[in-house]
Design a protein around this motif. Structure first.
Motif, short mmCIF file in Angstrom:
data_model
loop_
_atom_site.label_atom_id
_atom_site.label_comp_id
_atom_site.label_asym_id
_atom_site.label_seq_id
_atom_site.Cartn_x
_atom_site.Cartn_y
_atom_site.Cartn_z
N SER A 70 7.75 -2.50 11.16
CA SER A 70 8.27 -3.70 11.81
C SER A 70 7.63 -4.97 11.26
CB SER A 70 8.02 -3.62 13.32
OG SER A 70 8.61 -2.47 13.87
N ILE A 71 6.32 -4.94 11.08
CA ILE A 71 5.62 -6.11 10.53
C ILE A 71 6.12 -6.43 9.13
CG2 ILE A 71 3.38 -6.99 9.78
CD1 ILE A 71 2.13 -5.23 12.03
N GLN A 72 6.21 -5.39 8.30
CA GLN A 72 6.63 -5.61 6.91
C GLN A 72 8.08 -6.09 6.84
OE1 GLN A 72 4.29 -5.09 4.19
NE2 GLN A 72 5.83 -6.54 3.44
N ALA A 73 8.92 -5.58 7.75
CA ALA A 73 10.33 -5.97 7.74
C ALA A 73 10.48 -7.47 7.99
CB ALA A 73 11.11 -5.18 8.79
N LEU A 74 9.72 -8.00 8.96
CA LEU A 74 9.83 -9.42 9.25
C LEU A 74 9.25 -10.25 8.10
CD1 LEU A 74 10.83 -11.45 11.35
CD2 LEU A 74 8.49 -11.54 12.25
N ALA A 75 8.14 -9.80 7.53
CA ALA A 75 7.55 -10.53 6.40
C ALA A 75 8.50 -10.53 5.20
CB ALA A 75 6.21 -9.91 6.01
N ASP A 76 9.19 -9.41 4.99
CA ASP A 76 10.11 -9.30 3.85
C ASP A 76 11.34 -10.18 4.01
OD1 ASP A 76 8.46 -7.64 2.49
OD2 ASP A 76 9.53 -5.79 2.97
N VAL B 193 -0.30 -11.12 5.31
CA VAL B 193 0.94 -10.37 5.05
C VAL B 193 2.08 -11.35 4.79
CG1 VAL B 193 2.66 -8.78 6.00
CG2 VAL B 193 0.23 -8.40 6.45
N PHE B 194 2.21 -12.36 5.64
CA PHE B 194 3.32 -13.30 5.51
C PHE B 194 3.14 -14.24 4.32
CE2 PHE B 194 4.23 -11.56 9.56
CZ PHE B 194 5.60 -11.74 9.77
N ASN B 195 1.91 -14.36 3.83
CA ASN B 195 1.69 -15.13 2.61
C ASN B 195 1.91 -14.29 1.36
OD1 ASN B 195 1.02 -17.47 3.93
ND2 ASN B 195 -1.18 -17.09 3.91
N GLY B 196 2.16 -13.00 1.54
CA GLY B 196 2.39 -12.11 0.41
C GLY B 196 1.13 -11.64 -0.27
N GLU B 197 -0.03 -11.87 0.34
CA GLU B 197 -1.31 -11.48 -0.26
C GLU B 197 -1.67 -10.02 0.03
OE1 GLU B 197 -4.47 -14.43 0.34
OE2 GLU B 197 -2.92 -15.79 1.08
N LYS B 198 -1.11 -9.45 1.07
CA LYS B 198 -1.34 -8.05 1.41
C LYS B 198 -0.05 -7.46 1.96
CE LYS B 198 -6.26 -8.11 2.81
NZ LYS B 198 -7.19 -7.80 3.94
N THR B 199 0.08 -6.15 1.84
CA THR B 199 1.16 -5.47 2.55
C THR B 199 0.72 -5.29 4.00
OG1 THR B 199 0.30 -3.24 2.14
CG2 THR B 199 1.78 -4.20 0.47
N ALA B 200 1.66 -4.99 4.87
CA ALA B 200 1.32 -4.75 6.28
C ALA B 200 0.34 -3.59 6.40
CB ALA B 200 2.59 -4.48 7.08
N GLU B 201 0.55 -2.57 5.59
CA GLU B 201 -0.32 -1.40 5.64
C GLU B 201 -1.75 -1.77 5.23
OE1 GLU B 201 -0.36 3.28 4.12
OE2 GLU B 201 1.05 1.83 3.24
N THR C 46 -8.36 2.19 23.90
CA THR C 46 -9.49 2.76 23.18
C THR C 46 -9.24 2.84 21.67
OG1 THR C 46 -8.68 5.03 23.44
CG2 THR C 46 -10.15 4.16 25.17
N GLU C 47 -7.98 2.66 21.22
CA GLU C 47 -7.67 2.82 19.81
C GLU C 47 -6.81 1.66 19.30
OE1 GLU C 47 -6.33 6.72 18.46
OE2 GLU C 47 -6.68 7.43 20.51
N PHE C 48 -7.01 1.30 18.06
CA PHE C 48 -6.17 0.32 17.37
C PHE C 48 -4.94 1.06 16.87
CE2 PHE C 48 -4.94 -1.73 13.31
CZ PHE C 48 -4.64 -3.00 13.79
N THR C 49 -3.75 0.58 17.22
CA THR C 49 -2.53 1.31 16.87
C THR C 49 -1.50 0.46 16.11
OG1 THR C 49 -1.65 0.82 19.09
CG2 THR C 49 -2.73 2.96 18.76
N PHE C 50 -1.89 -0.76 15.69
CA PHE C 50 -0.97 -1.56 14.89
C PHE C 50 -0.87 -1.03 13.45
CE2 PHE C 50 0.33 -6.21 16.03
CZ PHE C 50 1.38 -5.71 16.78
N ASP C 51 -1.60 0.04 13.16
CA ASP C 51 -1.47 0.68 11.85
C ASP C 51 -0.55 1.90 11.91
OD1 ASP C 51 -3.17 2.24 13.39
OD2 ASP C 51 -4.44 2.83 11.68
N SER C 52 0.14 2.09 13.04
CA SER C 52 1.09 3.20 13.14
C SER C 52 2.29 2.94 12.24
CB SER C 52 1.57 3.35 14.59
OG SER C 52 2.39 2.25 14.96
N PRO C 53 3.01 3.98 11.83
CA PRO C 53 4.21 3.78 10.99
C PRO C 53 5.22 2.84 11.65
CG PRO C 53 3.58 6.09 11.00
CD PRO C 53 2.71 5.42 12.02
N GLU C 54 5.36 2.95 12.97
CA GLU C 54 6.33 2.12 13.68
C GLU C 54 5.97 0.64 13.60
OE1 GLU C 54 6.23 6.22 15.28
OE2 GLU C 54 4.68 4.67 15.01
N ALA C 55 4.68 0.35 13.77
CA ALA C 55 4.23 -1.05 13.72
C ALA C 55 4.27 -1.58 12.29
CB ALA C 55 2.82 -1.17 14.29
#
Length: 452
Positions: free
Chosen positions: A259-265, A428-436, A247-256
């Motif tokens: 993790s997303i930003q770490a791999l992009a970085d 995100v992986f193109n560097g155009e946005k942060t994961a957040e 029922t909720e989108f949760t890829f915006d949680s701190p944990e997600a």
């Protein structure tokens, strides 16, 4: 008045649907003889699997990739006089659309496979009332022989809608020649933390010929709707795309987000991945790792098929490793569960025979055989215990990850949701946005779909 008309329309629609179901079942219901044995026709769909060794007949010399199921049909018909099983051959890529069209036309088969890349039985089909629950055909002890995550993929609202037959997993593949060239030790037993993985990726990024330009990178992958090689990284700290109740989108949680930003970085900050990382070039990414004339990437995540390809078409000195662990301390991977589903039956007698045949082609021995010949992992624990990959250490290592598999969300709108998320991940992986920023953009679009 408008409300009454709407009610009448709904009743008429429901009555018509029930009538169509009944009419659809009568033609193929068969009959029961004096001894209580059902006789009649069963229709099963399946996609191509594997051909017998040395068989180069047929289209493109691939041989008869349906011979296994044809043999099982022949054996079952011999032991069940009066039962005829018709096999309809359907290419895997065409199966979902063909099934949708046939369901709309009330002409579904009795048995159809769930493609292993589809991860789970369709909730849409269950809600439409066209898939039969199979709980009555399994004892509690029989169900204990299946991996729990495999059963979960076929369970909905407390009922079992199909028989899990096989699993596939994503794993990390490491080019050991590049490790040796860089003087880097691979992870012991293929297990590592994120920090260890990051350190390894940076050490594997080097200038091979001394011209001041990087020739080899530690890691690469791609981001593309329908592909999930990168996603286990996003789960490593406990994140997930949707809440458990969907029922909720949760890829915006701190944990997600972390993790997303770490791999992009890894690419954007550490420069331990090529500029192409995060793009949509699947073939080029694989070639950069496996093709002997390239070998410019040391580590990449792939599904099971890449292991067999690397052992045949692209001989490579490699090892299989877990995805790195994050704050949860537990390795996670994403996989699919293939299997068989039974479609609506009017006759209880026929339903029993259909279920018997489904179990016949999903036994321990058959799952063991399919694992050895088709390159997938069994959904039955007893089949895994027979060690189908005793002579293939790389596949055996990947099979160990079966218990780590988590399934993608089984929301009816998942395809659209996935497209939204993957679009933002590419930015995100193109560097155009942060994961957040990217997940903040995705959130309202995804939640609009969740509220449908």
């Amino acid at each position: 008045m408008r409300g009454k008309l709407k009610l009448v329309f709904m009743l008429l629609f429901a009555s018509t649907f029930v009538f169509i179901l009944s009419a659809c079942g009568k033609d193929s219901a068969g009959e029961t003889d004096e001894d209580g044995n059902w006789k009649g026709k069963i229709t099963i769909w399946d996609g191509p699997r594997w051909a017998q060794e040395g068989d180069t007949s047929g289209e493109e010399g691939k041989g008869n990739q349906y011979f296994w199921l044809e043999g099982k049909i022949e054996a079952f018909e011999k032991s069940h006089p009066g039962v005829e099983i018709e096999l309809i051959k359907v290419p895997w890529a065409e199966l979902p659309d063909k099934l949708g069209v046939n369901i709309a036309g009330q002409s579904w088969p009795d048995i159809a496979p769930v493609d292993i890349s589809g991860s789970a039985v369709s909730i849409d089909h269950i809600d439409q009332g066209v898939i039969e629950p199979l709980d009555d055909f399994f004892t509690e002890d029989e169900l204990k022989d299946f991996y729990e995550n495999a059963l979960d993929a076929y369970t909905y609202d407390g009922k079992l809608y199909g028989i899990p037959n096989s699993l596939t997993v994503h794993s990390m593949l490491l080019n050991l020649d590049l490790f040796k060239e860089a003087g880097v030790e691979p992870p012991a037993n293929g297990e590592w933390t994120w920090d260890e993985f990051l350190d390894t990726a940076k050490k594997l990024t080097f200038d091979r010929d001394g011209d001041g330009k990087i020739d080899v990178y530690g890691f690469s992958t791609y981001i593309l709707p329908g592909y999930y090689e990168a996603w286990p990284f996003f789960y490593m700290n406990g994140g997930q795309p949707l809440s458990d109740d969907l029922t909720e989108f949760t890829f915006d949680s701190p944990e997600a987000i972390e993790s997303i930003q770490a791999l992009a970085d890894l690419k954007l900050v550490e420069e331990a991945a090529p500029v192409s990382m995060g793009g949509a070039d699947v073939g080029g990414t694989f070639q950069a790792w496996a093709n002997e004339e390239q070998r410019t990437v040391a580590m990449e995540p792939w599904a099971t098929w890449a292991i067999t390809s690397t052992q045949s078409s692209y001989p490579t000195n490699f090892m299989v490793a877990n995805y790195p662990t994050g704050s949860t301390g537990e390795p996670v991977t994403i996989g699919g569960v293939g299997g068989w589903t039974m479609f609506h039956q009017e006759s209880d007698a026929k339903k029993e025979v259909v279920a018997e045949f489904m179990k016949f082609i999903s036994s321990t021995d058959e799952q063991y055989l399919m694992s050895k010949e088709y390159g997938i992992f069994p959904a039955r624990i007893s089949a895994a215990e027979k060690e189908p990959f005793a002579d293939n250490p790389e596949m055996a290592r990947a099979q160990e990850m079966s218990s780590q598999v988590v399934m993608l969300p089984r929301h009816p709108e998942w395809k659209k949701i996935d497209e939204i998320i993957q679009r933002e991940l590419q930015l995100v992986f193109n560097g155009e946005k942060t994961a957040e920023e990217a997940m903040a953009t995705a959130k309202p679009e995804v939640e609009a779909l969740l509220q449908k």
